[in-house]
Design a protein around this motif. Structure first.
Motif, PDB file in Angstrom:
ATOM      1  N   SER A 152       0.854  -1.190   0.000  1.00  0.00           N
ATOM      2  CA  SER A 152       0.000   0.000   0.000  1.00  0.00           C
ATOM      3  C   SER A 152       0.896   1.248   0.000  1.00  0.00           C
ATOM      4  CB  SER A 152      -0.870  -0.023   1.251  1.00  0.00           C
ATOM      5  OG  SER A 152      -1.484   1.226   1.443  1.00  0.00           O
ATOM      6  N   LEU A 153       0.312   2.388  -0.356  1.00  0.00           N
ATOM      7  CA  LEU A 153       1.083   3.641  -0.346  1.00  0.00           C
ATOM      8  C   LEU A 153       1.394   4.087   1.080  1.00  0.00           C
ATOM      9  CD1 LEU A 153      -0.942   5.659  -3.013  1.00  0.00           C
ATOM     10  CD2 LEU A 153       1.212   4.433  -3.346  1.00  0.00           C
ATOM     11  N   LEU A 154       0.580   3.639   2.038  1.00  0.00           N
ATOM     12  CA  LEU A 154       0.761   4.049   3.444  1.00  0.00           C
ATOM     13  C   LEU A 154       0.664   2.813   4.343  1.00  0.00           C
ATOM     14  CD1 LEU A 154       0.889   6.339   5.618  1.00  0.00           C
ATOM     15  CD2 LEU A 154      -1.608   6.362   5.573  1.00  0.00           C
ATOM     16  N   GLY A 175      -6.304  -3.865  11.878  1.00  0.00           N
ATOM     17  CA  GLY A 175      -6.538  -2.717  10.992  1.00  0.00           C
ATOM     18  C   GLY A 175      -5.815  -2.925   9.664  1.00  0.00           C
ATOM     19  N   ALA A 176      -4.576  -3.405   9.743  1.00  0.00           N
ATOM     20  CA  ALA A 176      -3.787  -3.651   8.525  1.00  0.00           C
ATOM     21  C   ALA A 176      -4.469  -4.712   7.670  1.00  0.00           C
ATOM     22  CB  ALA A 176      -2.378  -4.091   8.891  1.00  0.00           C
ATOM     23  N   PHE A 177      -4.997  -5.719   8.338  1.00  0.00           N
ATOM     24  CA  PHE A 177      -5.700  -6.787   7.600  1.00  0.00           C
ATOM     25  C   PHE A 177      -6.937  -6.224   6.895  1.00  0.00           C
ATOM     26  CE2 PHE A 177      -9.123  -9.936   7.586  1.00  0.00           C
ATOM     27  CZ  PHE A 177      -8.563 -10.893   6.768  1.00  0.00           C
ATOM     28  N   LEU A 178      -7.707  -5.424   7.646  1.00  0.00           N
ATOM     29  CA  LEU A 178      -8.951  -4.881   7.077  1.00  0.00           C
ATOM     30  C   LEU A 178      -8.668  -3.946   5.898  1.00  0.00           C
ATOM     31  CD1 LEU A 178     -10.849  -4.024  10.412  1.00  0.00           C
ATOM     32  CD2 LEU A 178     -11.343  -5.915   8.850  1.00  0.00           C
ATOM     33  N   GLY A 179      -7.554  -3.191   6.018  1.00  0.00           N
ATOM     34  CA  GLY A 179      -7.296  -2.167   5.007  1.00  0.00           C
ATOM     35  C   GLY A 179      -6.311  -2.589   3.936  1.00  0.00           C
ATOM     36  N   GLY A 180      -5.717  -3.796   4.044  1.00  0.00           N
ATOM     37  CA  GLY A 180      -4.776  -4.256   3.016  1.00  0.00           C
ATOM     38  C   GLY A 180      -3.477  -3.477   3.001  1.00  0.00           C
ATOM     39  N   PHE A 181      -2.908  -3.249   4.157  1.00  0.00           N
ATOM     40  CA  PHE A 181      -1.589  -2.606   4.201  1.00  0.00           C
ATOM     41  C   PHE A 181      -0.710  -3.365   5.178  1.00  0.00           C
ATOM     42  CE2 PHE A 181      -4.690  -0.416   6.787  1.00  0.00           C
ATOM     43  CZ  PHE A 181      -4.079  -0.145   7.996  1.00  0.00           C
ATOM     44  N   TYR A 182       0.590  -3.029   5.239  1.00  0.00           N
ATOM     45  CA  TYR A 182       1.461  -3.853   6.098  1.00  0.00           C
ATOM     46  C   TYR A 182       1.686  -3.232   7.468  1.00  0.00           C
ATOM     47  CZ  TYR A 182       5.695  -1.128   4.635  1.00  0.00           C
ATOM     48  OH  TYR A 182       6.617  -0.155   4.381  1.00  0.00           O
ATOM     49  N   HIS A 183       2.138  -4.100   8.347  1.00  0.00           N
ATOM     50  CA  HIS A 183       2.382  -3.758   9.745  1.00  0.00           C
ATOM     51  C   HIS A 183       3.807  -4.214  10.050  1.00  0.00           C
ATOM     52  CE1 HIS A 183       1.188  -4.865  14.198  1.00  0.00           C
ATOM     53  NE2 HIS A 183       2.009  -3.849  14.129  1.00  0.00           N
ATOM     54  N   ASN A 184       4.688  -3.246  10.313  1.00  0.00           N
ATOM     55  CA  ASN A 184       6.088  -3.584  10.608  1.00  0.00           C
ATOM     56  C   ASN A 184       6.212  -3.952  12.085  1.00  0.00           C
ATOM     57  OD1 ASN A 184       8.926  -3.294  11.253  1.00  0.00           O
ATOM     58  ND2 ASN A 184       9.165  -2.256   9.300  1.00  0.00           N
ATOM     59  N   ARG A 397       9.678  14.179  -2.915  1.00  0.00           N
ATOM     60  CA  ARG A 397      11.106  14.158  -2.552  1.00  0.00           C
ATOM     61  C   ARG A 397      11.753  12.813  -2.844  1.00  0.00           C
ATOM     62  NH1 ARG A 397       9.031  17.426   2.110  1.00  0.00           N
ATOM     63  NH2 ARG A 397       9.611  19.554   1.528  1.00  0.00           N
ATOM     64  N   GLY A 398      10.976  11.866  -3.356  1.00  0.00           N
ATOM     65  CA  GLY A 398      11.611  10.622  -3.811  1.00  0.00           C
ATOM     66  C   GLY A 398      11.077   9.344  -3.188  1.00  0.00           C
ATOM     67  N   ALA A 399      10.119   9.424  -2.272  1.00  0.00           N
ATOM     68  CA  ALA A 399       9.612   8.188  -1.663  1.00  0.00           C
ATOM     69  C   ALA A 399       8.725   7.423  -2.653  1.00  0.00           C
ATOM     70  CB  ALA A 399       8.808   8.523  -0.415  1.00  0.00           C
ATOM     71  N   ASP A 400       8.749   6.090  -2.525  1.00  0.00           N
ATOM     72  CA  ASP A 400       7.802   5.252  -3.280  1.00  0.00           C
ATOM     73  C   ASP A 400       6.654   4.820  -2.386  1.00  0.00           C
ATOM     74  OD1 ASP A 400       9.293   4.848  -5.840  1.00  0.00           O
ATOM     75  OD2 ASP A 400      10.791   4.035  -4.459  1.00  0.00           O
ATOM     76  N   ILE A 401       6.956   4.714  -1.084  1.00  0.00           N
ATOM     77  CA  ILE A 401       5.981   4.207  -0.117  1.00  0.00           C
ATOM     78  C   ILE A 401       6.145   5.037   1.158  1.00  0.00           C
ATOM     79  CG2 ILE A 401       5.435   2.191   1.370  1.00  0.00           C
ATOM     80  CD1 ILE A 401       6.536   0.415  -0.891  1.00  0.00           C
ATOM     81  N   CYS A 402       5.057   5.269   1.876  1.00  0.00           N
ATOM     82  CA  CYS A 402       5.154   5.991   3.156  1.00  0.00           C
ATOM     83  C   CYS A 402       4.823   5.071   4.325  1.00  0.00           C
ATOM     84  CB  CYS A 402       4.166   7.155   3.185  1.00  0.00           C
ATOM     85  SG  CYS A 402       4.577   8.468   2.036  1.00  0.00           S
ATOM     86  N   ASN A 403       5.508   5.302   5.422  1.00  0.00           N
ATOM     87  CA  ASN A 403       5.206   4.631   6.695  1.00  0.00           C
ATOM     88  C   ASN A 403       4.818   5.692   7.713  1.00  0.00           C
ATOM     89  OD1 ASN A 403       5.842   2.067   5.871  1.00  0.00           O
ATOM     90  ND2 ASN A 403       7.757   1.930   7.001  1.00  0.00           N
ATOM     91  N   SER A 404       3.901   5.337   8.598  1.00  0.00           N
ATOM     92  CA  SER A 404       3.600   6.245   9.708  1.00  0.00           C
ATOM     93  C   SER A 404       3.579   5.448  11.006  1.00  0.00           C
ATOM     94  CB  SER A 404       2.238   6.901   9.486  1.00  0.00           C
ATOM     95  OG  SER A 404       1.862   7.618  10.652  1.00  0.00           O
ATOM     96  N   ALA A 405       4.222   5.986  12.027  1.00  0.00           N
ATOM     97  CA  ALA A 405       4.174   5.344  13.353  1.00  0.00           C
ATOM     98  C   ALA A 405       3.195   6.111  14.229  1.00  0.00           C
ATOM     99  CB  ALA A 405       5.568   5.325  13.977  1.00  0.00           C
ATOM    100  N   VAL A 457      -5.182   8.016   2.731  1.00  0.00           N
ATOM    101  CA  VAL A 457      -4.794   7.712   1.347  1.00  0.00           C
ATOM    102  C   VAL A 457      -5.769   8.421   0.389  1.00  0.00           C
ATOM    103  CG1 VAL A 457      -4.547   5.872  -0.373  1.00  0.00           C
ATOM    104  CG2 VAL A 457      -3.682   5.525   1.952  1.00  0.00           C
ATOM    105  N   ASP A 458      -7.030   8.427   0.776  1.00  0.00           N
ATOM    106  CA  ASP A 458      -8.042   9.082  -0.050  1.00  0.00           C
ATOM    107  C   ASP A 458      -7.746  10.581  -0.177  1.00  0.00           C
ATOM    108  OD1 ASP A 458     -10.541   8.477  -1.426  1.00  0.00           O
ATOM    109  OD2 ASP A 458     -11.328  10.049  -0.107  1.00  0.00           O
TER     110      ASP A 458
END
Ligand SMILES: Cc1cc2nc3c(=O)[nH]c(=O)nc-3n(C[C@H](O)[C@H](O)[C@H](O)COP(=O)(O)O)c2cc1C
Ligand code: SF4
Length: 483
Positions: A152-154, A175-184, A397-405, A457-458
């Motif tokens: 995912s983008l986020l 939440g990650a499962f429901l929204g289809g994004f990863y959890h580090n 600025r060059g990112a392909d993917i964003c992470n937020s903590a 993301v929206d």
């Protein structure tokens, strides 16, 4: 004893007494007030929506009353809505509204000083384009990788079970499962809480190799192989350094190092656990690069990358040149900002060491381009990504993917009380105290995690359309306008 338990004992004693006085003795007076407080208290005790009210029945309402009148108090006495740190009230409110799927309109005009130095704005197009209907995803994995991952983008940035509570991990992963994004996972390794709901996992290896370590602190290959080959684990991230405490490693205070956490990390319970500044499994550029190659082999060629905060720029250039020489490139590089968050860090490190996120991201992007390997490596960026605009700027600025903590922490109910290292987090997010964790109900908070992700993301896609951009690849530095 926690306030929740004190309430329970008092309420169990007072409820029959008050009911008897009112309904049998018909003695109203003070009893009617006590009765109302008890009704509110019991409701707070059992409801699952507000962590604070579960942990502090009745008196928790003071916080909400103060919050509701804070704009008035604020105007005269305290900071403005825009200059709170690390995050302003406006930003925390924005996350809360997005997490609650509420409208997020702001009345009357901006409170930000648009005439401040270094003001950056985005240029809206004369003819905005149509908002994308399908949210794009980013495939991570070079030719070396046999199991590329579509991200995912986020996504949820690294935060360990240990820094965060079990309920927080459960809510984030669901939440990650429901929204289809990863959890580090963060450096605390993979726990049962990470696996219960099946959300995609990025497995992090910290400098202490927690979860897969030999007695001497080096990597236990068998343990790593077992965990990294689980189907739920999509990518492997080797943590070299973290923006809030680069060159320091980290500490899990004894208070938070419970029996359960110690077992997962393969360390001794109830002791301070230090992760060293650097991983003992390597001690040179060459051995570090070979280590990355070894992680790739052990994980059956899943995408493998590393996370770092930029310090001495030449070190990073040497690392990448060594990677090229050895023919072992990472699939991704996660750039962490010096202004990034942490569960616990020495303030001198947080305030003075490491490059700021904006410059670090630009530098990594430019270096990979100059070395002609930019197309082979994805850049993930973490550093106060909290809204659609911050995502937009990072992509420019060059990112392909964003992470937020910390964005996701706010969606869990964090109120920026800044007690994450004390085990007394009032919202149950960053504590191992089971009673305080009762305030955070994973089933309810996972919905907020998913909604925050979706709405953010929206918002990014809407801004993209407003600025006339049809493809994220077209986001380049010239889209950021300076005055
Ligand atoms: C409570 C907490 C725990 C963290 N634990 C880790 C960790 O285990 N490993 C890591 O690489 N980064 C860790 N970080 C850093 C975040 O993953 C992230 O890189 C940083 O906070 C910047 O993102 P943010 O500004 O969205 O918070 C942690 C941050 C927080 C707030
Ligand atoms: S509420 Fe405070 S202690 Fe809890 S996670 Fe948020 S900042 Fe940390």
């Amino acid at each position: 004893m926690t306030t929740r338990n004190i309430f329970l004992i008092l309420a169990l004693i007072l409820t029959p007494l008050v009911v008897y006085n009112i309904f049998i003795q018909h003695n109203l007076n003070i009893n009617i007030i006590l009765f109302l407080l008890l009704v509110i208290g019991w409701y707070d005790y059992f409801q699952i929506r507000y962590s604070i009210l579960r942990d502090y029945p009745v008196i928790g309402h003071i916080r909400y009353i103060l919050r509701d009148i804070s704009p008035e108090l604020h105007q005269y006495f305290v900071e403005s809505n825009t200059n709170g740190t690390p995050f302003s009230k406006n930003i925390i409110n924005l996350v809360n509204k997005r997490a609650d799927d509420n409208e997020e309109f702001h009345p009357f005009g901006t409170e930000k000083d648009l005439y401040a130095k270094n003001y950056t704005y985005l240029g809206h197009a004369m003819f905005p384009v149509k908002k994308m209907e399908v949210t794009p995803r980013v495939v991570v994995g070079s030719t070396e990788c046999k199991q590329p991952y579509s991200a995912s983008l986020l996504n949820i940035s690294a935060m360990s079970f240990g820094a965060l509570s079990e309920n927080a991990i459960l809510a984030l992963n669901k939440g990650a499962f429901l929204g289809g994004f990863y959890h580090n996972t963060g450096e605390g390794s993979l726990s049962e809480a990470h696996q219960k709901h099946g959300g995609d996992i990025v497995l992090q290896i910290g400098t202490g190799n927690f979860g897969f370590r030999n007695e001497d602190g080096t990597l236990n290959e068998d343990a790593f192989k077992e965990k990294s080959n689980l189907a739920q684990v999509k990518m492997i991230e080797l943590k070299l350094s973290q923006g809030a405490k680069p060159g320091h490693g980290g500490v899990l205070p004894a208070k938070k190092n419970t029996q359960e956490i110690a077992k997962i990390r393969m360390v001794q319970a109830h002791t301070d656990v230090y992760s060293p500044p650097s991983n003992p499994s390597y001690n040179s550029y060459e051995s570090m690069v070979k280590f990355i190659g070894r992680l790739r082999e052990l994980s059956s060629c899943k995408p493998v990358g590393f996370k770092l905060s930029i310090g001495i720029k030449e070190d990073f250039i040497t690392l990448m040149k060594t990677s090229i020489d050895k023919g072992i490139l990472p699939d991704f590089i996660t750039v962490d900002a010096a202004e990034g968050g942490t569960g616990a860090a020495p303030i001198e490190y947080s305030n003075n060491i490491g490059l700021r996120g904006e410059e670090a991201l630009l530098f990594v992007n430019e270096t990979l381009s100059a070395l002609k390997i930019r197309d082979k490596i994805k850049i993930i960026y973490a550093g106060k990504i909290i809204s659609g605009v911050t995502m937009y700027k990072a992509f420019c600025r060059g990112a392909d993917i964003c992470n937020s903590a910390r964005g996701f922490m706010f969606s869990l109910g964090c109120i920026q009380a800044l007690k994450c290292h004390t085990n007394t987090c009032p919202t149950g997010v960053a504590t191992q105290n089971k009673e305080l964790q009762e305030g955070l109900v994973p089933k309810q908070k996972s919905k907020r995690v998913e909604a925050y992700h979706r709405n953010t993301v929206d918002s990014f896609l809407e801004i993209l359309a407003a600025t006339g951009v049809n493809d994220i690849k077209d986001l380049t530095l010239d889209k950021l306008k300076h005055v």
